[in-house]
Design an enzyme around this catalytic site. Structure first.
Site, mmCIF file in Angstrom:
data_model
loop_
_atom_site.group_PDB
_atom_site.id
_atom_site.type_symbol
_atom_site.label_atom_id
_atom_site.label_comp_id
_atom_site.label_asym_id
_atom_site.label_seq_id
_atom_site.Cartn_x
_atom_site.Cartn_y
_atom_site.Cartn_z
ATOM 1 N N PHE A 1 44.185 6.111 58.778
ATOM 2 C CA PHE A 1 45.330 5.214 58.934
ATOM 3 C C PHE A 1 46.567 6.066 59.137
ATOM 4 C CE2 PHE A 1 48.970 2.732 57.601
ATOM 5 C CZ PHE A 1 48.742 1.531 58.249
ATOM 6 N N ASP B 1 48.553 14.564 58.346
ATOM 7 C CA ASP B 1 49.297 13.376 57.919
ATOM 8 C C ASP B 1 49.277 13.341 56.391
ATOM 9 O OD1 ASP B 1 50.062 10.859 57.077
ATOM 10 O OD2 ASP B 1 48.955 9.766 58.604
ATOM 11 N N LYS C 1 56.663 8.032 52.266
ATOM 12 C CA LYS C 1 56.327 7.412 50.986
ATOM 13 C C LYS C 1 57.096 8.023 49.820
ATOM 14 C CE LYS C 1 51.897 5.269 52.116
ATOM 15 N NZ LYS C 1 52.348 3.886 51.992
#
Length: 399
Positions: free
Chosen positions: A138, A223, A252
């Site tokens: 993702f 990532d 995040k």
């Protein structure tokens, strides 16, 4: 406060993109959140791995207040002190020489994709644009990062996707090696597949991938939107694999709750970005950068929080392991690093999440049957014991 009216208005005026729980959260402190009705919740979700210092950490609050009194936003056509200090700090503690700031993880990954293609085109020619990612990955919800995401369920309804992306099984070196062709410019992977069910690679996987990329002149993009900024017990997860990427993305937890993304790169790669070829109006503005600076400095102070993350992660893994022994017909396995932990079940886990919510504990279900635990790094043994007590009660009802 009329909670029912607020929820009714939410359902009427907000697009229906989330399946929200029937609560209006109004206050947070440390590990706890409170709803408008006064009910208390223990937060093992942390805003999906965002609130790494917990809610309203004093140092973060003061940094935001002080910066808001001086300068909230200024165009990136000018220099600003918090952004410069944050960029230096990230480079000082990583492999990187340069940083580009954006507003989110998807934007950080979008920048990484653009940077990889531009660098490779300039170095090898116009056809060098292929990017290999992993199945079950993702990477975001923009068109490029959605295409990079190796899960068809996220693609549905948004076709046609962008050309130039291909997918291989995660943690399968031979499949990855076979997928490379003369047009491959980059390999983009998560150190741990968080949204994909907290899938962890074998110990030597990334060493082999790094060697392959170096040998073939292919860029390695990591990532670390979910795994970065201390989540796995080190500032960056790549440190635990004994490698360095060419490009790294963060978001995040970086701002401790304030939206900010970052794309880090080696100098040789970063120089492909020149004035006017990429940008972000709000990226790394003074307020967001000040929040991120306070967050990272708090994480790095004496290494206390990172060592506690590792210790509490081990305590949580062991505690979940005891549950596994008690409920072997419900729990398949437990896996994770630091405070990113998944517990795979033999059934859909949404009912477990709902039952925990009703008992005042916030957790998450991902990949259909995996409970994902991502508490703030300030979590204590007492908090974990409370979680385990609730999970045990729920498991007993299921069995």
């Amino acid at each position: 406060m009329d909670v029912k009216k607020l929820i009714d208005d939410s359902n009427q005026y907000l697009m229906d993109t989330y399946k929200r729980f029937p609560v209006v959260l109004v206050k947070g402190r440390g590990m706890k959140l409170w709803g408008a009705d006064g009910k208390e919740y223990l937060d093992f979700l942390a805003g999906v791995a965002v609130n790494i210092l917990g809610h309203c950490h004093p140092r973060l609050v003061v940094a935001i207040q002080k910066q808001a009194q001086k300068l909230v936003h200024v165009s990136n056509w000018y220099h600003s002190e918090p952004q410069i200090k944050l960029a230096k700090l990230l480079c000082d503690y990583s492999f990187a020489d340069k940083v580009f700031f954006s507003n989110s993880g998807a934007e950080a990954n979008e920048a990484a994709i653009k940077l990889a293609r531009k660098h490779s085109k300039e170095r090898f020619g116009a056809e060098k644009t292929g990017i290999i990612t992993a199945l079950n990955s993702f990477h975001g919800r923009t068109m490029a990062t959605l295409t990079a995401t190796g899960q068809p369920k996220f693609h549905a309804g948004f076709e046609p996707l962008l050309p130039g992306f291909s997918y291989v099984p995660f943690n399968d070196y031979e499949a990855l090696k076979s997928a490379i062709d003369e047009n491959t410019c980059a390999i983009m992977l998560e150190p741990i597949q968080g949204e994909g069910g907290v899938k962890i690679p074998s110990d030597d996987y990334f060493k082999h991938v790094r060697e392959l990329c170096t040998r073939l002149g292919i860029l390695l993009i990591l990532d670390e939107i979910q795994t970065g900024t201390g989540r796995t017990g080190t500032l960056f997860a790549y440190e635990q694999y004994g490698i360095e990427p060419d490009i790294l993305t963060l978001a995040k937890g970086l701002g401790g709750g304030v939206p900010i993304g970052a794309t880090l790169a080696r100098e040789e790669v970063a120089k492909a970005f020149t004035p006017g070829c990429h940008g972000s109006t709000f990226g790394g503005n003074p307020l967001a950068a000040a929040a991120a600076l306070a967050t990272i400095e708090t994480l790095l102070e004496d290494g206390i929080m990172l060592s506690e993350c590792r210790r509490m992660g081990e305590y949580l893994m062991n505690s979940l392991g005891k549950l596994h022994k008690q409920f072997p017909k419900i729990i398949i396995s437990i896996r994770g690093k630091g405070l990113l932990i998944g517990m795979e079940l033999t059934r859909d886990c949404s009912m477990v999440v709902q039952a925990c919510f009703e008992r005042g504990v916030l957790i998450n279900c991902t990949a259909g049957n995996t409970l994902r635990f991502m508490p703030p790094l300030i979590v204590t043994e007492e908090d974990i014991d409370r979680l385990i007590s609730v999970l045990k009660e729920v498991m007993e009802r299921l069995s």
